[in-house]
Design a protein around this motif. Sequence first.
Motif, mmCIF file in Angstrom:
data_model
loop_
_atom_site.group_PDB
_atom_site.id
_atom_site.type_symbol
_atom_site.label_atom_id
_atom_site.label_comp_id
_atom_site.label_asym_id
_atom_site.label_seq_id
_atom_site.Cartn_x
_atom_site.Cartn_y
_atom_site.Cartn_z
ATOM 1 N N HIS A 11 -42.735 -56.075 -22.225
ATOM 2 C CA HIS A 11 -42.402 -55.041 -22.670
ATOM 3 C C HIS A 11 -41.218 -55.279 -24.039
ATOM 4 O O HIS A 11 -41.694 -56.812 -24.309
ATOM 5 N N TRP A 118 -45.053 -46.334 -15.681
ATOM 6 C CA TRP A 118 -44.836 -47.445 -15.874
ATOM 7 C C TRP A 118 -44.048 -47.508 -17.371
ATOM 8 O O TRP A 118 -43.626 -48.777 -17.734
ATOM 9 N N GLN A 119 -44.279 -46.815 -18.170
ATOM 10 C CA GLN A 119 -43.247 -46.746 -19.818
ATOM 11 C C GLN A 119 -41.688 -47.083 -18.898
ATOM 12 O O GLN A 119 -40.937 -47.732 -19.799
ATOM 13 N N GLN A 120 -41.155 -46.295 -18.245
ATOM 14 C CA GLN A 120 -40.109 -45.692 -17.926
ATOM 15 C C GLN A 120 -39.545 -47.573 -17.364
ATOM 16 O O GLN A 120 -38.391 -48.147 -17.771
ATOM 17 N N ALA A 123 -39.432 -50.583 -19.957
ATOM 18 C CA ALA A 123 -38.372 -49.834 -20.885
ATOM 19 C C ALA A 123 -37.402 -50.861 -20.871
ATOM 20 O O ALA A 123 -36.525 -51.095 -21.722
#
Length: 322
Positions: A11, A118-120, A123
Motif C-alpha cells: 500500500h 482492508w484499507q485501514q 494504510a
Amino acid sequence: LYIAFLVSRSHKPRFFAMPLHRPGGSGEPSSSLWDARKLLEAALTAPESPVAAGSSSGPCLLRIEVELADAGDPMHWLTHQAAYPRVYFADGDKDVVVAGVGAAAMVRSDGAVDGAVWQQLGAVLGDTARARFYGGARFDSHVHAALRGAEWAPFGGCVFLLPLWELQLSGGGAYLACHLSWGRGMPCASFGQAAAEAREAMETLVWSAAPVPAPLQALPLVLGREAALGAEEWRRAVQTVLDGAQRGDWSKVVLAQRLVLSLSQPAEALHLLRCLLDAGKMQVAPGSRQDSNRQSERRPSRAAAPGPADASAAAAEPTTSA
C-alpha cells in the motif's frame, strides 16, 4: 463461527523495515535471543525515529528485526510469556510460524470485513514479507447482535492485531522483531512514545525459548455439556441443509451450533493449543508417504498476505484458508 486471516498488503509507503546486525558489520545472525534483545533495546533507545522525518504526516509503522541463528520453537517462547494479548500462527506446512505478544496496532469492526477494514490495515502495512496482522472475522456478521452469544460481544465482527514483540520462523530463517506504530490514527503520537512503550513491555518478557514440559495434569474433565439444539433438532437441521443442496439452493453451507462445556477447572489456552499441535504432529508419521508428499511440496514462503488464511503480499485481495 470465525475464519482466520493473515494479512500483508502492499500500500502507501508508510512502512519501514530496519534489520539489525551484530557489532562489527558481519551480518551474521545473532547467536541467542538475549543477544538479539540487546540489539533491539539499543535501537529503541534512539532519541529520534530512524525513518525519514517527512513520513510523520500519516500513520507510520517501523519493524525492527534481528535474524537469529537458532530461535527454537516459537511456541515454547510464547509459553514463557505472561503478557497479553498473545497470538500464535502457523501455516499448514509450518513454513511460517509466528508467536506474538502485545499489540503495536489493532483494528476492530462490529460488522463484516469490508473494504474499509482492508484499507485501514493496508494504510500501515507495506511491501514486506514478514510484517502481518493476525486475527479473525465472523462468518455470521449479518446476524443481529442480540442473537449472538454475550461472551463474544467484546470481539465484535472482527479483530486484527499487529504483535508488538514477535518471534517468527519464515522462509528458512528465524527473526526476533519489534513493531512500532505512531502518527495519525495510531495509539502513539510519536516514535519516542511508541519506543518507550515497547521498552516497558520488553522488561516483562522472558527471553528464552527453552522447551517447556507439558503440564503434568491432564486437560480438565468435561463435567457436562449443553448444546443449543437437541439430537433430533440437529438431525432435522442437517437434513434441511442436505435437501437444499440437492435442490441446488446453495453450494456451500457451514454447519455449527452453540455448545457449552462445564469443566472441572479452568482451561489454560496455551495448554489446550499445545495438545492440539502435538495431536497434529502424531497424525503424520515421519517418513510416511503422506509426509514425503508434504515435504516435496514445501517451498520457501513469501509472506501470505489480523490467527488464529493466506495471501501473497502482491495479491490484490487476500484469500482465506483454515
